[in-house]
Enzyme design. Structure first.
Site, PDB file in Angstrom:
ATOM      1  N   ASP A 201      -2.398   0.195   3.507  1.00  0.00           N
ATOM      2  CA  ASP A 201      -1.701   1.474   3.710  1.00  0.00           C
ATOM      3  C   ASP A 201      -2.215   2.241   4.926  1.00  0.00           C
ATOM      4  O   ASP A 201      -1.929   3.437   5.077  1.00  0.00           O
ATOM      5  CB  ASP A 201      -1.779   2.326   2.440  1.00  0.00           C
ATOM      6  CG  ASP A 201      -0.855   1.783   1.360  1.00  0.00           C
ATOM      7  OD1 ASP A 201       0.200   1.223   1.706  1.00  0.00           O
ATOM      8  OD2 ASP A 201      -1.193   1.903   0.171  1.00  0.00           O
TER       9      ASP A 201
ATOM     10  N   ASP B 142       5.663  -1.944  -1.167  1.00  0.00           N
ATOM     11  CA  ASP B 142       5.389  -0.737  -0.368  1.00  0.00           C
ATOM     12  C   ASP B 142       5.051  -1.087   1.083  1.00  0.00           C
ATOM     13  O   ASP B 142       5.257  -0.294   1.997  1.00  0.00           O
ATOM     14  CB  ASP B 142       4.207   0.055  -0.953  1.00  0.00           C
ATOM     15  CG  ASP B 142       4.119   0.051  -2.462  1.00  0.00           C
ATOM     16  OD1 ASP B 142       4.612  -0.905  -3.082  1.00  0.00           O
ATOM     17  OD2 ASP B 142       3.545   0.991  -3.022  1.00  0.00           O
TER      18      ASP B 142
HETATM   19  N1  GLY Z   1       1.771   2.378  -4.366  1.00  0.00           N
HETATM   20  C1  GLY Z   1       2.331   3.424  -3.625  1.00  0.00           C
HETATM   21  C2  GLY Z   1       3.143   4.359  -4.408  1.00  0.00           C
HETATM   22  O1  GLY Z   1       2.633   4.941  -5.349  1.00  0.00           O
HETATM   23  O2  GLY Z   1       4.284   4.535  -4.095  1.00  0.00           O
END
Ligand code: GLY
Length: 374
Positions: free
Chosen positions: A104, A160
């Protein structure tokens, strides 16, 4: 119909939502002044951080500076810019920590340092962006995917990550070095093949054999169960594949985004506030407003790309539902969007800063702002 024509028809709603944001964001900013952490959620009317054990590496920490940049785009007020820059500098501790970082880094630095560099040319921001891009590229497994997390999860990839790929596309745009975008395309191809199902739903997590690339499992992740349809994951897929089309011109990505988008519309069209998981038990009405905010921004991207009004209308429905049934425009809370669920098996009915960011991003897009965060 062109996107500008669609926007023109929504001008009253745009004006109303932009006006509400302009009234609420000064309070969000005021409540963050001098905090030693980056806002994630709200507790007892005050901003609160992500989990203490995640510290500065908490994956949502780019959304607060991004929200501040959205405030700056909306108003031109330098107070938002200063707070965005303050938070961006705080994130340097995450580079120093390193061990806590994950895929991320796209969410963390593309919409903080990346926005700063795009808007101001600040060279420190360019270096942060490139450092993050190199970290993300370093997580690529030549079996065909970017590993999401650390520890013993070498073969884990998550939907994601489609949004993190935008950091890699940007790195290639900035440097002319094709390696970054090549990695992004390889991951998108894998995600398209293994995450997205025929019916337009998708898995949150897919576990691959990290040596052979063979798919081993698709656990529930933040959704209800293996084989279910976590609504925020569907929203990441809509926006992520649409943006991969924007960056590469590969129509297969747009086709995938449309498949997931069409299913999403079928699932939410009764009240336009997504359930946490489209396959959760019928006796549960657990909602995730954040999925609605992410999807609204994704639907606007698809509407602009395709000229299809139904995607534009879906975005409007989602934003209206957020405004009318989930938004807190008062000073009871510094956050705007309520009724978010961190996961099926997580915190429910909370505020999450990224819901506010995507809501603001969508309103900026409706207002005709040409700037692109991704
Ligand atoms: N895993 C990222 C979210 O909570 O969207």
């Amino acid at each position: 119909m062109t996107f500008d024509e669609m926007r023109g028809r929504a001008s009253a709603l745009t004006e109303e939502l932009a006006g509400k944001l302009k009234k609420k964001l000064p309070y969000a900013l005021q409540k963050a002044q001098g905090l030693s952490f980056i806002p994630y959620t709200v507790k007892d009317g005050e901003w609160a951080s992500g989990p203490a054990n995640e510290g500065i590496c908490w994956w949502t920490n780019g959304f607060w500076p991004a929200l501040m940049w959205a405030g700056y785009r909306l108003t031109g007020d330098n107070a938002y810019r200063a707070e965005a820059e303050r938070a961006e500098a705080m994130l340097d501790d995450a580079f120093r920590d390193f061990d806590g970082l994950h895929h991320d880094v796209g969410f963390m630095w593309l919409i903080s340092a990346g926005v700063n560099y795009a808007l101001t040319g600040n060279d420190d921001s360019r270096k942060r962006l490139m450092l993050a891009a190199n970290l993300l590229a370093g997580r690529y497994n030549p079996a065909g995917f970017i590993r999401a997390w650390n520890g013993d999860r070498a073969g884990w990839a998550i939907i994601d990550c489609m949004m993190n790929l935008n950091l890699l596309y940007r790195a290639t745009d900035l440097t002319g070095d094709p390696r970054f975008a090549a990695i992004a395309r390889r991951h998108a191809d894998t995600a398209q093949r293994y995450f997205v199902r025929e019916d337009g739903t998708c898995s949150h997590i897919v576990i691959f054999d990290p040596v052979t690339g063979e798919m081993l499992d698709d656990p529930a992740g933040q959704g209800y169960a293996s084989g279910s349809a976590w609504s925020r994951g569907q929203a990441w897929a809509i926006y992520g594949f649409a943006l991969s089309f924007r960056h590469t011109g590969n129509e297969a990505y747009q086709k995938t985004a449309r498949r997931v988008a069409d299913r999403f519309i079928e699932e939410v069209k009764t009240d336009w506030v997504p359930k946490c998981d489209f396959r959760q038990p019928a006796d549960s009405d657990l909602k995730d407003a954040c999925a609605g905010a992410v999807a609204a921004a994704g639907f606007l991207e698809l509407a602009e790309q395709t000229g299809e009004e139904r995607y534009f209308e879906a975005a409007l429905h989602l934003l209206k539902a957020l405004d009318e049934t989930c938004a807190d425009w008062t000073e009871d809370s510094p956050a705007i969007v309520t009724h978010c669920a961190s996961a099926w098996d997580g915190d429910h009915d909370i505020a999450m800063v990224y819901a506010d960011f995507y809501f603001a991003e969508a309103v900026l897009r409706l207002a005709g702002d040409e700037f692109r965060f991704w």
